[in-house]
Design a protein around this motif. Structure first.
Motif, short mmCIF file in Angstrom:
data_model
loop_
_atom_site.label_atom_id
_atom_site.label_comp_id
_atom_site.label_asym_id
_atom_site.label_seq_id
_atom_site.Cartn_x
_atom_site.Cartn_y
_atom_site.Cartn_z
N ALA A 96 0.75 -0.90 -0.12
CA ALA A 96 -0.07 -0.34 -0.20
C ALA A 96 0.75 1.12 0.47
O ALA A 96 1.58 1.44 0.58
N GLY A 97 0.25 2.30 -0.60
CA GLY A 97 1.10 3.54 -0.38
C GLY A 97 0.66 3.59 0.62
O GLY A 97 -0.22 3.49 2.15
N ALA A 98 1.44 4.99 1.17
CA ALA A 98 1.67 5.54 2.62
C ALA A 98 0.72 6.29 3.25
O ALA A 98 0.34 4.95 4.63
N GLU A 99 -0.24 6.41 2.83
CA GLU A 99 -1.51 7.03 3.23
C GLU A 99 -2.38 5.72 3.47
O GLU A 99 -2.83 5.84 4.22
N GLU A 100 -2.31 4.83 2.54
CA GLU A 100 -3.43 3.82 2.12
C GLU A 100 -2.88 2.56 3.65
O GLU A 100 -3.46 2.71 4.29
N ALA A 101 -1.52 2.70 4.14
CA ALA A 101 -1.37 1.62 4.50
C ALA A 101 -1.56 2.59 6.33
O ALA A 101 -1.47 1.76 7.09
N ALA A 102 -1.44 3.91 6.24
CA ALA A 102 -1.73 4.45 7.76
C ALA A 102 -2.82 4.34 8.00
O ALA A 102 -3.37 3.75 9.13
N CYS A 103 -3.88 4.72 6.98
CA CYS A 103 -4.78 4.36 7.05
C CYS A 103 -6.01 3.58 7.75
O CYS A 103 -6.38 3.08 8.70
N TYR A 104 -5.22 1.85 7.20
CA TYR A 104 -5.77 0.97 7.64
C TYR A 104 -5.24 0.48 9.30
O TYR A 104 -5.60 -0.33 10.38
N LEU B 72 -16.29 -2.31 9.55
CA LEU B 72 -15.02 -2.05 9.52
C LEU B 72 -14.05 -2.74 9.35
O LEU B 72 -13.44 -1.92 8.34
N GLN B 73 -13.20 -3.44 10.16
CA GLN B 73 -11.95 -3.70 10.01
C GLN B 73 -12.25 -5.14 8.18
O GLN B 73 -11.95 -5.14 7.41
N THR B 74 -14.15 -5.28 8.29
CA THR B 74 -13.87 -6.45 6.91
C THR B 74 -13.57 -4.37 5.43
O THR B 74 -13.43 -4.74 4.71
N ALA B 75 -14.09 -3.46 5.98
CA ALA B 75 -14.01 -2.48 4.61
C ALA B 75 -12.65 -2.46 4.09
O ALA B 75 -12.12 -2.18 3.75
N GLY B 76 -11.72 -2.11 5.84
CA GLY B 76 -10.27 -2.70 4.97
C GLY B 76 -9.51 -3.07 4.48
O GLY B 76 -8.34 -2.95 3.49
N GLY B 77 -10.16 -4.02 4.49
CA GLY B 77 -9.77 -5.34 3.17
C GLY B 77 -10.06 -5.14 2.18
O GLY B 77 -9.30 -5.40 1.01
N SER B 78 -10.97 -4.50 1.94
CA SER B 78 -11.68 -3.71 0.50
C SER B 78 -11.44 -2.32 0.23
O SER B 78 -10.53 -2.41 -0.95
N SER B 79 -11.17 -1.36 0.72
CA SER B 79 -10.63 -0.45 -0.20
C SER B 79 -10.76 1.02 1.45
O SER B 79 -11.58 0.51 2.04
#
Length: 408
Positions: free
Chosen positions: A123-131, A156-163
Protein backbone atom coordinates in the motif's frame (compact mmCIF):
# COMPACT_ATOMS: atom_id res chain seq x y z
CA UNK A 1 -38.13 -26.91 19.19
CA UNK A 2 -41.62 -27.69 20.56
CA UNK A 3 -43.32 -25.91 17.64
CA UNK A 4 -41.32 -27.89 15.07
CA UNK A 5 -41.98 -31.16 16.89
CA UNK A 6 -45.75 -30.57 16.73
CA UNK A 7 -45.83 -30.57 12.92
CA UNK A 8 -46.15 -33.68 10.75
CA UNK A 9 -43.71 -33.92 7.82
CA UNK A 10 -43.80 -36.15 4.75
CA UNK A 11 -40.06 -35.81 4.21
CA UNK A 12 -37.23 -34.34 6.29
CA UNK A 13 -33.88 -33.77 4.54
CA UNK A 14 -30.77 -33.05 6.61
CA UNK A 15 -27.68 -31.77 4.77
CA UNK A 16 -24.26 -32.06 6.45
CA UNK A 17 -25.79 -34.87 8.48
CA UNK A 18 -22.52 -35.68 10.26
CA UNK A 19 -23.53 -32.84 12.61
CA UNK A 20 -26.02 -35.37 14.02
CA UNK A 21 -23.26 -37.75 15.07
CA UNK A 22 -23.75 -37.02 18.79
CA UNK A 23 -26.98 -38.48 20.22
CA UNK A 24 -26.79 -36.03 23.14
CA UNK A 25 -26.74 -32.95 20.91
CA UNK A 26 -29.78 -30.72 20.35
CA UNK A 27 -29.44 -31.32 16.60
CA UNK A 28 -29.83 -35.08 17.01
CA UNK A 29 -32.67 -34.74 19.50
CA UNK A 30 -34.57 -32.35 17.22
CA UNK A 31 -34.39 -34.64 14.19
CA UNK A 32 -35.29 -37.63 16.33
CA UNK A 33 -38.37 -35.84 17.73
CA UNK A 34 -39.73 -34.66 14.38
CA UNK A 35 -42.84 -36.52 13.20
CA UNK A 36 -41.87 -37.69 9.73
CA UNK A 37 -42.71 -40.36 7.19
CA UNK A 38 -39.32 -40.31 5.50
CA UNK A 39 -35.86 -39.08 6.50
CA UNK A 40 -32.96 -38.39 4.13
CA UNK A 41 -29.51 -37.75 5.61
CA UNK A 42 -26.77 -36.32 3.34
CA UNK A 43 -23.12 -36.43 4.38
CA UNK A 44 -19.71 -36.68 2.78
CA UNK A 45 -18.14 -38.05 5.99
CA UNK A 46 -20.67 -39.96 8.12
CA UNK A 47 -17.95 -41.31 10.45
CA UNK A 48 -15.16 -39.10 11.74
CA UNK A 49 -14.02 -40.20 15.18
CA UNK A 50 -15.82 -43.37 16.27
CA UNK A 51 -18.20 -45.97 14.88
CA UNK A 52 -20.66 -44.83 17.54
CA UNK A 53 -21.30 -41.85 15.23
CA UNK A 54 -22.53 -44.29 12.58
CA UNK A 55 -24.73 -45.99 15.16
CA UNK A 56 -26.30 -42.62 16.06
CA UNK A 57 -27.03 -41.72 12.42
CA UNK A 58 -28.48 -45.12 11.58
CA UNK A 59 -30.62 -45.09 14.71
CA UNK A 60 -32.31 -41.96 13.33
CA UNK A 61 -32.92 -43.65 9.99
CA UNK A 62 -34.06 -47.03 11.32
CA UNK A 63 -34.53 -47.14 15.09
CA UNK A 64 -33.51 -50.49 16.51
CA UNK A 65 -31.35 -51.49 13.54
CA UNK A 66 -28.43 -52.10 15.91
CA UNK A 67 -30.38 -52.48 19.18
CA UNK A 68 -28.55 -50.64 21.98
CA UNK A 69 -25.28 -48.73 21.77
CA UNK A 70 -23.71 -51.18 24.20
CA UNK A 71 -24.68 -54.17 22.06
CA UNK A 72 -23.51 -52.35 18.91
CA UNK A 73 -20.11 -51.66 20.49
CA UNK A 74 -19.75 -55.28 21.66
CA UNK A 75 -20.68 -56.71 18.25
CA UNK A 76 -19.27 -54.27 15.70
CA UNK A 77 -16.40 -52.35 17.33
CA UNK A 78 -12.88 -53.60 18.02
CA UNK A 79 -12.15 -53.17 21.77
CA UNK A 80 -9.91 -50.16 22.38
CA UNK A 81 -10.09 -49.11 18.72
CA UNK A 82 -13.30 -47.10 18.20
CA UNK A 83 -12.64 -46.54 14.48
CA UNK A 84 -11.88 -50.17 13.62
CA UNK A 85 -14.93 -52.31 12.79
CA UNK A 86 -15.48 -55.93 13.75
CA UNK A 87 -17.96 -58.16 11.87
CA UNK A 88 -17.80 -55.68 8.99
CA UNK A 89 -19.71 -57.85 6.50
CA UNK A 90 -22.57 -58.39 8.93
CA UNK A 91 -22.70 -54.66 9.61
CA UNK A 92 -22.82 -53.90 5.88
CA UNK A 93 -25.68 -56.37 5.40
CA UNK A 94 -27.77 -54.47 7.94
CA UNK A 95 -26.92 -51.10 6.40
CA UNK A 96 -27.81 -51.91 2.79
CA UNK A 97 -31.48 -51.02 3.30
CA UNK A 98 -30.71 -47.51 4.55
CA UNK A 99 -27.53 -46.33 2.84
CA UNK A 100 -26.48 -45.24 -0.64
CA UNK A 101 -22.93 -44.11 -1.30
CA UNK A 102 -21.49 -42.56 -4.45
CA UNK A 103 -18.15 -40.90 -5.10
CA UNK A 104 -17.16 -38.35 -7.72
CA UNK A 105 -15.23 -41.07 -9.56
CA UNK A 106 -18.30 -43.29 -9.72
CA UNK A 107 -20.58 -40.58 -11.12
CA UNK A 108 -17.80 -39.40 -13.45
CA UNK A 109 -17.68 -35.78 -12.28
CA UNK A 110 -14.47 -34.49 -13.81
CA UNK A 111 -13.91 -30.78 -13.78
CA UNK A 112 -11.06 -28.95 -15.52
CA UNK A 113 -8.15 -27.92 -13.34
CA UNK A 114 -8.23 -24.63 -11.54
CA UNK A 115 -5.22 -22.44 -10.89
CA UNK A 116 -5.05 -19.86 -8.10
CA UNK A 117 -2.62 -16.99 -7.73
CA UNK A 118 -2.38 -14.65 -4.76
CA UNK A 119 -1.12 -11.22 -5.76
CA UNK A 120 0.26 -9.19 -2.85
CA UNK A 121 0.70 -5.43 -3.02
CA UNK A 122 2.42 -2.75 -0.97
CA UNK A 123 0.00 0.00 0.00
CA UNK A 124 1.01 3.60 -0.45
CA UNK A 125 2.01 5.51 2.67
CA UNK A 126 -1.40 7.13 3.26
CA UNK A 127 -3.40 3.99 2.45
CA UNK A 128 -1.22 1.94 4.82
CA UNK A 129 -1.58 4.59 7.54
CA UNK A 130 -5.38 4.60 7.15
CA UNK A 131 -5.51 0.82 7.52
CA UNK A 132 -3.20 0.91 10.53
CA UNK A 133 -5.22 3.65 12.24
CA UNK A 134 -8.46 1.79 11.52
CA UNK A 135 -7.08 -1.39 13.09
CA UNK A 136 -5.84 0.53 16.12
CA UNK A 137 -9.23 2.19 16.65
CA UNK A 138 -11.00 -1.15 16.29
CA UNK A 139 -8.67 -2.77 18.84
CA UNK A 140 -9.04 0.10 21.29
CA UNK A 141 -12.84 0.15 21.00
CA UNK A 142 -13.50 -3.58 20.98
CA UNK A 143 -12.90 -4.63 24.64
CA UNK A 144 -15.46 -2.19 26.09
CA UNK A 145 -17.96 -2.40 23.22
CA UNK A 146 -21.39 -3.98 23.59
CA UNK A 147 -22.40 -6.72 21.17
CA UNK A 148 -24.01 -4.49 18.47
CA UNK A 149 -20.97 -2.20 18.41
CA UNK A 150 -18.66 -5.20 18.19
CA UNK A 151 -20.49 -6.27 15.04
CA UNK A 152 -20.03 -2.77 13.65
CA UNK A 153 -16.31 -2.86 14.45
CA UNK A 154 -15.99 -6.21 12.70
CA UNK A 155 -17.72 -4.79 9.64
CA UNK A 156 -15.32 -1.83 9.69
CA UNK A 157 -12.34 -4.15 9.76
CA UNK A 158 -13.67 -6.10 6.76
CA UNK A 159 -14.06 -2.77 4.95
CA UNK A 160 -10.38 -2.14 5.61
CA UNK A 161 -9.55 -5.21 3.54
CA UNK A 162 -11.62 -3.89 0.63
CA UNK A 163 -10.68 -0.26 0.00
CA UNK A 164 -10.29 3.15 1.67
CA UNK A 165 -13.63 4.07 0.04
CA UNK A 166 -15.30 1.17 1.86
CA UNK A 167 -13.79 2.28 5.17
CA UNK A 168 -15.10 5.83 4.63
CA UNK A 169 -18.59 4.61 3.80
CA UNK A 170 -18.71 2.25 6.78
CA UNK A 171 -17.63 5.01 9.17
CA UNK A 172 -20.25 7.35 7.69
CA UNK A 173 -23.00 4.81 8.43
CA UNK A 174 -21.79 3.99 11.92
CA UNK A 175 -20.18 7.13 13.31
CA UNK A 176 -23.14 7.93 15.59
CA UNK A 177 -22.30 4.76 17.53
CA UNK A 178 -18.74 5.78 18.39
CA UNK A 179 -17.89 7.68 21.59
CA UNK A 180 -14.93 9.46 19.98
CA UNK A 181 -16.59 10.69 16.79
CA UNK A 182 -13.85 13.22 15.97
CA UNK A 183 -11.20 10.52 15.59
CA UNK A 184 -13.42 8.42 13.35
CA UNK A 185 -14.46 11.43 11.27
CA UNK A 186 -10.83 12.42 10.77
CA UNK A 187 -10.08 8.88 9.56
CA UNK A 188 -13.08 9.00 7.21
CA UNK A 189 -11.84 12.20 5.59
CA UNK A 190 -8.37 10.73 5.09
CA UNK A 191 -9.82 7.56 3.54
CA UNK A 192 -11.87 9.64 1.09
CA UNK A 193 -8.63 11.23 -0.15
CA UNK A 194 -6.60 8.00 -0.21
CA UNK A 195 -5.76 5.95 -3.26
CA UNK A 196 -6.01 2.15 -3.52
CA UNK A 197 -3.10 0.02 -4.66
CA UNK A 198 -5.43 -2.90 -5.46
CA UNK A 199 -7.55 -0.69 -7.69
CA UNK A 200 -4.54 0.23 -9.80
CA UNK A 201 -3.39 -3.40 -9.87
CA UNK A 202 -6.84 -4.56 -11.01
CA UNK A 203 -6.80 -2.18 -13.96
CA UNK A 204 -3.40 -3.49 -14.99
CA UNK A 205 -4.57 -7.09 -14.66
CA UNK A 206 -7.72 -6.48 -16.73
CA UNK A 207 -5.79 -4.76 -19.51
CA UNK A 208 -3.50 -7.75 -20.01
CA UNK A 209 -6.24 -9.59 -21.87
CA UNK A 210 -9.20 -7.22 -22.28
CA UNK A 211 -11.24 -9.52 -24.55
CA UNK A 212 -11.28 -12.49 -22.15
CA UNK A 213 -14.36 -12.55 -19.92
CA UNK A 214 -13.62 -11.97 -16.23
CA UNK A 215 -15.67 -11.75 -13.03
CA UNK A 216 -14.49 -9.40 -10.29
CA UNK A 217 -16.08 -10.21 -6.93
CA UNK A 218 -16.36 -7.37 -4.42
CA UNK A 219 -17.79 -7.65 -0.90
CA UNK A 220 -18.40 -3.95 -0.19
CA UNK A 221 -20.72 -1.83 -2.32
CA UNK A 222 -18.70 1.35 -1.81
CA UNK A 223 -15.78 -0.45 -3.43
CA UNK A 224 -18.05 -1.66 -6.22
CA UNK A 225 -19.18 1.89 -6.98
CA UNK A 226 -15.59 3.09 -6.93
CA UNK A 227 -14.52 0.33 -9.33
CA UNK A 228 -17.41 1.07 -11.69
CA UNK A 229 -16.21 4.66 -12.00
CA UNK A 230 -12.62 3.56 -12.48
CA UNK A 231 -13.59 1.12 -15.25
CA UNK A 232 -15.45 3.91 -17.05
CA UNK A 233 -12.48 6.27 -16.82
CA UNK A 234 -10.17 3.54 -18.13
CA UNK A 235 -12.48 2.71 -21.04
CA UNK A 236 -13.12 -0.83 -19.78
CA UNK A 237 -16.66 -1.98 -20.53
CA UNK A 238 -18.37 -3.71 -17.60
CA UNK A 239 -21.75 -4.65 -16.19
CA UNK A 240 -22.78 -4.62 -12.52
CA UNK A 241 -24.52 -7.42 -10.64
CA UNK A 242 -25.72 -6.64 -7.12
CA UNK A 243 -28.48 -7.61 -4.74
CA UNK A 244 -30.78 -4.61 -5.19
CA UNK A 245 -31.48 -5.51 -8.82
CA UNK A 246 -34.78 -7.20 -9.63
CA UNK A 247 -34.77 -10.77 -10.90
CA UNK A 248 -35.38 -9.59 -14.46
CA UNK A 249 -32.59 -6.99 -14.20
CA UNK A 250 -30.18 -9.65 -12.92
CA UNK A 251 -31.05 -11.91 -15.86
CA UNK A 252 -30.37 -9.06 -18.29
CA UNK A 253 -27.00 -8.30 -16.69
CA UNK A 254 -25.94 -11.94 -17.06
CA UNK A 255 -27.13 -11.96 -20.68
CA UNK A 256 -25.05 -8.85 -21.44
CA UNK A 257 -22.05 -10.38 -19.74
CA UNK A 258 -22.43 -13.60 -21.72
CA UNK A 259 -23.08 -11.96 -25.05
CA UNK A 260 -21.12 -8.69 -25.19
CA UNK A 261 -19.55 -7.32 -22.00
CA UNK A 262 -16.08 -8.70 -21.16
CA UNK A 263 -16.27 -7.83 -17.45
CA UNK A 264 -18.75 -8.45 -14.63
CA UNK A 265 -18.40 -6.55 -11.35
CA UNK A 266 -20.37 -8.49 -8.76
CA UNK A 267 -21.24 -8.44 -5.09
CA UNK A 268 -21.74 -11.69 -3.14
CA UNK A 269 -25.23 -12.04 -4.63
CA UNK A 270 -23.53 -13.06 -7.87
CA UNK A 271 -22.00 -16.00 -6.02
CA UNK A 272 -25.40 -17.56 -5.41
CA UNK A 273 -27.44 -19.63 -7.81
CA UNK A 274 -25.89 -18.48 -11.09
CA UNK A 275 -24.21 -20.65 -13.71
CA UNK A 276 -21.41 -18.68 -15.34
CA UNK A 277 -19.35 -21.43 -16.99
CA UNK A 278 -18.92 -19.32 -20.12
CA UNK A 279 -16.34 -17.41 -18.04
CA UNK A 280 -13.18 -19.05 -16.66
CA UNK A 281 -11.38 -16.16 -14.94
CA UNK A 282 -12.36 -14.94 -11.46
CA UNK A 283 -10.77 -12.15 -9.47
CA UNK A 284 -11.34 -11.81 -5.72
CA UNK A 285 -10.84 -8.07 -5.31
CA UNK A 286 -11.55 -8.38 -1.61
CA UNK A 287 -11.80 -11.47 0.50
CA UNK A 288 -14.72 -12.66 2.63
CA UNK A 289 -13.52 -13.99 5.97
CA UNK A 290 -15.89 -16.94 5.55
CA UNK A 291 -14.15 -19.48 3.27
CA UNK A 292 -17.54 -20.91 2.27
CA UNK A 293 -18.35 -17.57 0.61
CA UNK A 294 -15.08 -17.78 -1.32
CA UNK A 295 -15.99 -21.29 -2.42
CA UNK A 296 -19.43 -20.08 -3.53
CA UNK A 297 -17.76 -17.50 -5.74
CA UNK A 298 -15.52 -20.12 -7.33
CA UNK A 299 -18.48 -22.44 -7.80
CA UNK A 300 -20.08 -20.00 -10.27
CA UNK A 301 -17.43 -20.82 -12.87
CA UNK A 302 -15.81 -24.08 -11.70
CA UNK A 303 -18.78 -26.40 -12.04
CA UNK A 304 -20.29 -29.02 -14.33
CA UNK A 305 -20.39 -27.56 -17.81
CA UNK A 306 -17.04 -25.76 -17.53
CA UNK A 307 -14.83 -26.91 -20.42
CA UNK A 308 -11.73 -24.77 -19.80
CA UNK A 309 -9.22 -24.53 -17.00
CA UNK A 310 -10.25 -21.95 -14.41
CA UNK A 311 -7.99 -19.12 -13.22
CA UNK A 312 -8.48 -17.43 -9.85
CA UNK A 313 -6.65 -14.28 -8.74
CA UNK A 314 -6.72 -13.12 -5.13
CA UNK A 315 -5.75 -9.48 -4.59
CA UNK A 316 -4.46 -8.65 -1.13
CA UNK A 317 -2.54 -5.81 0.50
CA UNK A 318 0.46 -6.79 2.60
CA UNK A 319 0.30 -6.55 6.40
CA UNK A 320 -3.48 -6.88 6.54
CA UNK A 321 -5.80 -9.36 8.20
CA UNK A 322 -6.72 -10.69 4.76
CA UNK A 323 -3.10 -11.57 4.07
CA UNK A 324 -3.09 -13.73 7.21
CA UNK A 325 -6.32 -15.42 6.10
CA UNK A 326 -4.90 -16.24 2.67
CA UNK A 327 -1.75 -17.69 4.20
CA UNK A 328 -3.92 -20.11 6.18
CA UNK A 329 -6.33 -21.00 3.38
CA UNK A 330 -3.89 -21.06 0.49
CA UNK A 331 -0.53 -22.05 1.95
CA UNK A 332 -1.61 -24.25 4.86
CA UNK A 333 -4.59 -26.20 3.49
CA UNK A 334 -4.45 -25.47 -0.25
CA UNK A 335 -8.08 -24.40 -0.31
CA UNK A 336 -8.03 -23.45 -3.99
CA UNK A 337 -7.05 -26.98 -4.99
CA UNK A 338 -9.76 -28.69 -2.92
CA UNK A 339 -12.88 -30.26 -4.37
CA UNK A 340 -15.95 -28.08 -3.89
CA UNK A 341 -17.48 -29.00 -0.53
CA UNK A 342 -14.27 -30.09 1.17
CA UNK A 343 -13.45 -26.76 2.79
CA UNK A 344 -16.67 -26.95 4.81
CA UNK A 345 -15.76 -30.39 6.11
CA UNK A 346 -12.25 -29.25 7.04
CA UNK A 347 -13.50 -26.16 8.86
CA UNK A 348 -15.99 -28.39 10.66
CA UNK A 349 -12.99 -30.25 12.08
CA UNK A 350 -11.39 -26.97 13.12
CA UNK A 351 -14.30 -25.01 14.55
CA UNK A 352 -15.76 -25.45 18.00
CA UNK A 353 -17.67 -22.59 19.58
CA UNK A 354 -16.41 -20.03 17.02
CA UNK A 355 -16.62 -20.09 13.26
CA UNK A 356 -13.54 -19.33 11.16
CA UNK A 357 -14.39 -15.66 10.65
CA UNK A 358 -14.79 -15.18 14.41
CA UNK A 359 -11.46 -16.92 15.02
CA UNK A 360 -9.50 -14.66 12.69
CA UNK A 361 -11.17 -11.49 13.94
CA UNK A 362 -10.49 -12.46 17.56
CA UNK A 363 -6.86 -13.15 16.68
CA UNK A 364 -6.61 -9.72 15.07
CA UNK A 365 -8.23 -7.60 17.80
CA UNK A 366 -7.06 -9.48 20.89
CA UNK A 367 -3.38 -9.89 20.02
CA UNK A 368 -0.86 -7.07 19.98
CA UNK A 369 1.00 -6.34 16.76
CA UNK A 370 4.01 -8.18 18.14
CA UNK A 371 1.91 -11.25 18.95
CA UNK A 372 -0.08 -11.43 15.73
CA UNK A 373 2.30 -13.49 13.64
CA UNK A 374 2.54 -16.14 16.35
CA UNK A 375 -1.25 -16.16 16.88
CA UNK A 376 -1.98 -16.63 13.19
CA UNK A 377 0.73 -19.28 12.97
CA UNK A 378 -1.15 -21.21 15.65
CA UNK A 379 -4.40 -20.81 13.69
CA UNK A 380 -2.56 -22.15 10.65
CA UNK A 381 -1.42 -25.17 12.67
CA UNK A 382 -5.02 -25.76 13.76
CA UNK A 383 -6.09 -25.67 10.12
CA UNK A 384 -3.40 -28.19 9.14
CA UNK A 385 -4.51 -30.55 11.92
CA UNK A 386 -8.13 -30.14 10.82
CA UNK A 387 -7.10 -31.07 7.26
CA UNK A 388 -5.31 -34.15 8.59
CA UNK A 389 -8.39 -35.19 10.59
CA UNK A 390 -10.55 -34.73 7.52
CA UNK A 391 -8.20 -36.83 5.38
CA UNK A 392 -8.24 -39.49 8.10
CA UNK A 393 -12.05 -39.45 8.14
CA UNK A 394 -12.13 -39.85 4.35
CA UNK A 395 -9.78 -42.82 4.56
CA UNK A 396 -11.96 -44.38 7.26
CA UNK A 397 -15.06 -43.79 5.15
CA UNK A 398 -13.45 -45.58 2.22
CA UNK A 399 -12.35 -48.47 4.41
CA UNK A 400 -15.78 -48.87 5.99
CA UNK A 401 -17.95 -48.56 2.92
CA UNK A 402 -15.82 -48.96 -0.20
CA UNK A 403 -18.17 -49.42 -3.17
CA UNK A 404 -20.64 -51.56 -1.28
CA UNK A 405 -23.48 -49.05 -1.22
CA UNK A 406 -23.34 -47.49 -4.67
CA UNK A 407 -26.46 -47.07 -6.79
CA UNK A 408 -26.83 -49.37 -9.74
Amino acid sequence: FALLAEQVYDLVIVDEAHHLKNRRSLNWKLVNELKKRFLLLLSATPVQNSLVELYNLLTLLKPGIFKTEKEFAATYMTPGKPRVPANQERMRDLMRDVMVRNTRALVDVRLPRRHASTLRFDAGAEEAACYQDLSNLVRESYPQAASPLRMALRHLQTAGGSSPAAIAKAIERMRENFPDRLQWEALRQRCLASGSCKEAALVELLKRNPEEKKIVFVHHRATLARLEGRMASEGLECVLFEGSLSGLEKDRVIERFRDTAPLLLSTESGGEGRNLQFCNTLINFDLPWNPMAIEQRIGRVHRIGQTREVFIFNLVVKNTLEEHILRILDEKINMFELVVGEIGAILGEMEDTQDFAEMVFAAWVEASEQEQSAVFDRLGEQAVKALQRYESAKALDEKLFGEEFTTS
